[in-house]
Design a protein around this motif. Structure first.
Motif, PDB file in Angstrom:
ATOM      1  N   ASN A 143       0.824  -1.212   0.000  1.00  0.00           N
ATOM      2  CA  ASN A 143       0.000   0.000   0.000  1.00  0.00           C
ATOM      3  C   ASN A 143       0.854   1.255   0.000  1.00  0.00           C
ATOM      4  N   GLU A 144       1.935   1.248   0.787  1.00  0.00           N
ATOM      5  CA  GLU A 144       2.847   2.396   0.806  1.00  0.00           C
ATOM      6  C   GLU A 144       3.483   2.595  -0.560  1.00  0.00           C
ATOM      7  N   GLN A 145       3.870   1.494  -1.192  1.00  0.00           N
ATOM      8  CA  GLN A 145       4.488   1.578  -2.510  1.00  0.00           C
ATOM      9  C   GLN A 145       3.488   2.093  -3.548  1.00  0.00           C
ATOM     10  N   MET A 146       2.238   1.647  -3.476  1.00  0.00           N
ATOM     11  CA  MET A 146       1.218   2.130  -4.413  1.00  0.00           C
ATOM     12  C   MET A 146       0.942   3.615  -4.208  1.00  0.00           C
ATOM     13  N   ALA A 147       0.908   4.055  -2.959  1.00  0.00           N
ATOM     14  CA  ALA A 147       0.693   5.472  -2.688  1.00  0.00           C
ATOM     15  C   ALA A 147       1.841   6.294  -3.256  1.00  0.00           C
ATOM     16  N   GLN A 148       3.045   5.810  -3.118  1.00  0.00           N
ATOM     17  CA  GLN A 148       4.203   6.519  -3.663  1.00  0.00           C
ATOM     18  C   GLN A 148       4.139   6.533  -5.191  1.00  0.00           C
ATOM     19  N   MET A 149       3.787   5.418  -5.784  1.00  0.00           N
ATOM     20  CA  MET A 149       3.706   5.341  -7.244  1.00  0.00           C
ATOM     21  C   MET A 149       2.617   6.256  -7.801  1.00  0.00           C
ATOM     22  N   ALA A 150       1.570   6.492  -7.013  1.00  0.00           N
ATOM     23  CA  ALA A 150       0.469   7.345  -7.465  1.00  0.00           C
ATOM     24  C   ALA A 150       0.811   8.828  -7.390  1.00  0.00           C
ATOM     25  N   THR A 151       1.849   9.193  -6.648  1.00  0.00           N
ATOM     26  CA  THR A 151       2.149  10.620  -6.473  1.00  0.00           C
ATOM     27  C   THR A 151       3.535  11.035  -6.941  1.00  0.00           C
ATOM     28  N   ILE A 152       4.425  10.098  -7.229  1.00  0.00           N
ATOM     29  CA  ILE A 152       5.793  10.443  -7.620  1.00  0.00           C
ATOM     30  C   ILE A 152       6.096   9.879  -9.003  1.00  0.00           C
ATOM     31  N   ASP A 153       6.626  10.741  -9.863  1.00  0.00           N
ATOM     32  CA  ASP A 153       7.017  10.336 -11.199  1.00  0.00           C
ATOM     33  C   ASP A 153       8.246   9.440 -11.094  1.00  0.00           C
ATOM     34  N   LYS A 154       8.151   8.256 -11.668  1.00  0.00           N
ATOM     35  CA  LYS A 154       9.231   7.279 -11.548  1.00  0.00           C
ATOM     36  C   LYS A 154      10.509   7.747 -12.252  1.00  0.00           C
ATOM     37  N   LEU A 155      10.354   8.433 -13.365  1.00  0.00           N
ATOM     38  CA  LEU A 155      11.517   8.854 -14.141  1.00  0.00           C
ATOM     39  C   LEU A 155      12.299   9.983 -13.456  1.00  0.00           C
ATOM     40  N   THR A 156      11.558  10.988 -12.972  1.00  0.00           N
ATOM     41  CA  THR A 156      12.233  12.156 -12.393  1.00  0.00           C
ATOM     42  C   THR A 156      12.381  12.098 -10.883  1.00  0.00           C
ATOM     43  N   GLY A 157      11.533  11.307 -10.234  1.00  0.00           N
ATOM     44  CA  GLY A 157      11.549  11.262  -8.774  1.00  0.00           C
ATOM     45  C   GLY A 157      10.845  12.457  -8.147  1.00  0.00           C
ATOM     46  N   LEU A 158      10.177  13.271  -8.977  1.00  0.00           N
ATOM     47  CA  LEU A 158       9.460  14.457  -8.485  1.00  0.00           C
ATOM     48  C   LEU A 158       7.983  14.137  -8.327  1.00  0.00           C
ATOM     49  N   TYR A 159       7.304  14.963  -7.494  1.00  0.00           N
ATOM     50  CA  TYR A 159       5.864  14.790  -7.357  1.00  0.00           C
ATOM     51  C   TYR A 159       5.212  15.015  -8.710  1.00  0.00           C
ATOM     52  N   ASN A 160       4.152  14.270  -9.002  1.00  0.00           N
ATOM     53  CA  ASN A 160       3.488  14.375 -10.292  1.00  0.00           C
ATOM     54  C   ASN A 160       2.305  15.348 -10.242  1.00  0.00           C
ATOM     55  N   ARG A 161       1.638  15.475 -11.371  1.00  0.00           N
ATOM     56  CA  ARG A 161       0.527  16.424 -11.493  1.00  0.00           C
ATOM     57  C   ARG A 161      -0.610  16.065 -10.529  1.00  0.00           C
ATOM     58  N   ARG A 162      -0.899  14.793 -10.377  1.00  0.00           N
ATOM     59  CA  ARG A 162      -1.962  14.368  -9.466  1.00  0.00           C
ATOM     60  C   ARG A 162      -1.687  14.883  -8.051  1.00  0.00           C
ATOM     61  N   PHE A 163      -0.451  14.711  -7.574  1.00  0.00           N
ATOM     62  CA  PHE A 163      -0.094  15.196  -6.249  1.00  0.00           C
ATOM     63  C   PHE A 163      -0.279  16.707  -6.162  1.00  0.00           C
ATOM     64  N   PHE A 164       0.186  17.420  -7.200  1.00  0.00           N
ATOM     65  CA  PHE A 164       0.064  18.878  -7.220  1.00  0.00           C
ATOM     66  C   PHE A 164      -1.410  19.290  -7.159  1.00  0.00           C
ATOM     67  N   ASN A 165      -2.254  18.679  -7.985  1.00  0.00           N
ATOM     68  CA  ASN A 165      -3.686  19.027  -8.006  1.00  0.00           C
ATOM     69  C   ASN A 165      -4.363  18.723  -6.672  1.00  0.00           C
ATOM     70  N   GLU A 166      -4.062  17.569  -6.077  1.00  0.00           N
ATOM     71  CA  GLU A 166      -4.670  17.210  -4.788  1.00  0.00           C
ATOM     72  C   GLU A 166      -4.203  18.154  -3.682  1.00  0.00           C
ATOM     73  N   SER A 167      -2.929  18.521  -3.707  1.00  0.00           N
ATOM     74  CA  SER A 167      -2.401  19.451  -2.698  1.00  0.00           C
ATOM     75  C   SER A 167      -3.013  20.826  -2.854  1.00  0.00           C
TER      76      SER A 167
END
Length: 182
Positions: A143-167
């Motif tokens: 579950n922790e890994q899925m949460a991380q995968m849902a919010t962090i871009d694997k290629l760049t290691g930066l937060y993704n658009r979904r994380f930005f929009n939710e925040s």
């Protein structure tokens, strides 16, 4: 506390038995004495057990249903409040299907009437607790890994658009709620 086996080393199972009846603890000790990988410690009350849990690492708890300072329900509540997810099995002289159902619903991993306590049954309980605890830890990690995968871009290691929009949405809601200027 009463200790039944030598101090644990890696690969050993350290069990906290919470029972104020010394004869029941002695029976449990006899049933497990041939298992060199099992280290057993006795606490006679919930308070004593919580003190031991603060100072020592245990792999699991075998608790009597009725203790001098409460019941196993009080123990499990206190463990949850302390965010301690150590597996608990209830061993009791008061055996009924209703109690078994209630303790399992309250979070116990297993239930065993003391009149059915033998080497096979206690080893089954211990093995089931180890397996359930391991599966629970695997699920938590997944579950922790899925949460991380849902919010962090694997290629760049930066937060993704979904994380930005939710925040952004959460901050806008907070600002509206507290009347902060945007």
């Amino acid at each position: 506390p009463v200790v039944a086996n030598p101090k644990p080393s890696s690969g050993m199972i350290h069990i906290l038995s919470i029972d104020d009846d010394d004869l029941d603890f002695e029976k449990l000790t006899r049933l497990l004495e041939r298992k060199e990988h099992v280290y057993l410690t006795q606490a006679r009350s919930i308070e004593q057990a919580l003190g031991l849990l603060d100072t020592d690492l245990f792999d699991m708890i075998l608790s009597d249903y009725i203790l001098p300072d409460g019941t196993c329900f009080g123990l499990m509540t206190r463990l949850k409040q302390g965010r301690n997810d150590i597996p608990v099995a209830v061993l009791t002289g008061i055996g009924s299907e209703m109690i078994a159902s209630q303790v399992i619903q309250a979070g116990a991993y297993d239930y065993l009437p003391k009149n059915r306590l033998n080497e096979f049954s206690i080893l089954r309980v211990i093995e089931n607790m180890i397996e359930k605890s391991s599966l629970k830890n695997e699920i938590r990690r997944a579950n922790e890994q899925m949460a991380q995968m849902a919010t962090i871009d694997k290629l760049t290691g930066l937060y993704n658009r979904r994380f930005f929009n939710e925040s952004l949405e959460a901050e806008l809601e907070r600002a509206k709620r507290y009347g902060d200027e945007m």
